[in-house]
Design an enzyme around this catalytic site. Structure first.
Site, mmCIF file in Angstrom:
data_model
loop_
_atom_site.group_PDB
_atom_site.id
_atom_site.type_symbol
_atom_site.label_atom_id
_atom_site.label_comp_id
_atom_site.label_asym_id
_atom_site.label_seq_id
_atom_site.Cartn_x
_atom_site.Cartn_y
_atom_site.Cartn_z
ATOM 1 N N LYS A 116 -3.134 -16.890 6.455
ATOM 2 C CA LYS A 116 -2.972 -16.831 7.906
ATOM 3 C C LYS A 116 -3.210 -18.173 8.578
ATOM 4 C CE LYS A 116 -3.641 -11.958 8.925
ATOM 5 N NZ LYS A 116 -4.524 -10.920 9.451
ATOM 6 N N LYS A 199 10.037 -4.519 2.365
ATOM 7 C CA LYS A 199 9.326 -3.327 2.824
ATOM 8 C C LYS A 199 9.659 -3.064 4.288
ATOM 9 C CE LYS A 199 4.695 -2.311 2.553
ATOM 10 N NZ LYS A 199 3.279 -2.573 2.237
ATOM 11 N N LYS A 202 7.048 -3.796 10.858
ATOM 12 C CA LYS A 202 7.302 -3.941 12.293
ATOM 13 C C LYS A 202 7.919 -5.292 12.604
ATOM 14 C CE LYS A 202 2.334 -4.700 12.723
ATOM 15 N NZ LYS A 202 1.502 -3.718 12.006
#
Ligand code: TRP
Length: 340
Positions: A116, A199, A202
Site C-alpha cells: 500500500k 476476481k 469493486k
C-alpha cells in the site's frame, strides 16, 4: 470434543456502498452458514476504514448500509454478535497495548503495508495504516476467537496475531486463545463478468464486470446477459479453456444449490444464450428480495442502530473482561471505583 462451540470471528470493511456478488458468495454467505454451527462474532471494522483516505461525510452511511446488507443477507443479530468496531472502545485500547509489544521492524515487514505504501511512499502513509495489523490482532484476541475466516490476503496478519498472542501469553501468563491460522476452505471464487481472468471487485475495469447487490435487478440481469463468454458453444465447466462460462456456472450453482454437474447436464446441447437468460432470471429472483429487505432496514435507521447497539453491548461483555485481564497482567494501576 468439548461441549462449548468454537468461536468464529470476522470483519468486513465499509469501503463500498453496495456489496457485490463476489462479496456475497465469497464471504457473507459463509458467515450466514457459520452462525448456526459456531458462536459467531461479526463486525464492521470502521476504525480500519480510516487508516486510508476516506470521506467523513460518507463513512457513517456506509457503515449502516453494509450492516443492513449483512442483516438482509441473513446475518441474524440475535444468533451472531454483530456490531460496529468503534462502538466497542476495547478494540483501540487493546491495540495500544499490542502496539507496545510489536517490533517496528516486525510491523515493517507486513506485505500489505509495503504494497500500500510502495506507490505513494511511506511519507503519505499514516501511523494508523502501519498499525493496521495490530488493531486487527486486537479485534481477534479480545474475543478469544478460535477461527478467523478471511481471504488469503489476510494470512500474514493472522500469523502476526498468533505471534502476538503467544508472545503475550509467554511473557504475562496464559491470556489469549491463539486463533487458528487455517483459513477456511475457499468457497467458489467469482470472477469479473467482463474479464474472467480477474476476481470480481469493486475496482474492476468495467462497471459491467460486477453485480452490485443494491442496484436495480434489471441491471443485474443485463450484466449477466452481456457477460463475456468463450470460444466454442459447449456449456461445460473448464476454468482454463472456458473461464467465462465456468464463472456463470459457478454463480448459477452458488445461487441455486444445483451442482455444476447437474447444470452441465441440464444445459447439454443448449447455447450460451439459454444459460444466460436463465441465470439472469435466477439473479433477479435473488437480488430483488435482498434489495427490498436492505431498503426496509435503511428506512428505519433508529431500529438498525438499536440492533447494532445490542450487538455492541454483547461484544463489550466479552471484550471488557479480556481487556481488564490484559491491563492487570501488564501492571497498569486499576482505577478506584468512583464514589469512594
Ligand atoms: N483486514 C480485514 C480485511 O481487509 C478486515 C478485518 C479487520 C478483519 N479486522 C479483522 C478480518 C479481524 C478478520 C478479523 O478483509
Amino acid at each position: 470434543m468439548t461441549a462449548a462451540r468454537q468461536r468464529i470471528l470476522s470483519g468486513v470493511k465499509p469501503t463500498a456502498d453496495s456489496l457485490h456478488l463476489g462479496n456475497y458468495i465469497g464471504a457473507v454467505r459463509q458467515w450466514v452458514a457459520m452462525q448456526d454451527q459456531y458462536e459467531a462474532v461479526f463486525f464492521i471494522p470502521d476504525l480500519h476504514a480510516i487508516t486510508v483516505d476516506f470521506d467523513p461525510a460518507a463513512l457513517a452511511t456506509r457503515t449502516r448500509t453494509v450492516a443492513a446488507q449483512y442483516i438482509a443477507a441473513g446475518v441474524d443479530p440475535e444468533k451472531a454478535i454483530f456490531f460496529v468496531q468503534s462502538h466497542v472502545p476495547e478494540h483501540a485500547e487493546l491495540a495500544w497495548v499490542l502496539n507496545c509489544l510489536t517490533g517496528f521492524g516486525e510491523a515493517s515487514r507486513m506485505t500489505q503495508f509495503k504494497d500500500k505504501t510502495a506507490k505513494s511512499g511511506s511519507d503519505a502513509a499514516t501511523l494508523g495504516l502501519f498499525a493496521y495489523p495490530t488493531l486487527m490482532a486486537a479485534d481477534i484476541l479480545l474475543y478469544q476467537a478460535d477461527l478467523v475466516p478471511v481471504g488469503e490476503d489476510q494470512r500474514q496478519h493472522l500469523e502476526l496475531t498468533r505471534t502476538l498472542a503467544n508472545r503475550f501469553n509467554t511473557r504475562f501468563g496464559e491470556t489469549f486463545t491463539v486463533p487458528e491460522a487455517t483459513i477456511l476452505k475457499e468457497t467458489a471464487k467469482i470472477y469479473d463478468l467482463q474479464n474472467p481472468a480477474a476476481k470480481m471487485s469493486k475496482t474492476g475495469e468495467s462497471p459491467n464486470g460486477a453485480i452490485q447487490l443494491l442496484e436495480d435487478p434489471k441491471i443485474a440481469a443485463k450484466r449477466i446477459k452481456s457477460a463475456v463468454t468463450d470460444d466454442g458453444t459447449e456449456i461445460r465447466f473448464d476454468a482454463e479453456a472456458k473461464p467465462g462460462v465456468s464463472n456463470l456456472l459457478t454463480i448459477y450453482s452458488s445461487l441455486t444449490g444445483r451442482s455444476i454437474a447437474e447444470l452441465e447436464e441440464a444445459y447439454a446441447g443448449k447455447m450460451y444464450g439459454h444459460l444466460k437468460v436463465d441465470l439472469a432470471e435466477v439473479m433477479v429472483d435473488f437480488v430483488t428480495p435482498l434489495r427490498a429487505r436492505t431498503a426496509e432496514l435503511l428506512d428505519d435507521p433508529a431500529e438498525l442502530d438499536r440492533l447494532l447497539a445490542h450487538g455492541a453491548q454483547r461484544a463489550r461483555a466479552i471484550a471488557s473482561v479480556t481487556l481488564q485481564d490484559v491491563y492487570n497482567k501488564v501492571g497498569l494501576l486499576a482505577p478506584a471505583t468512583a464514589g469512594r
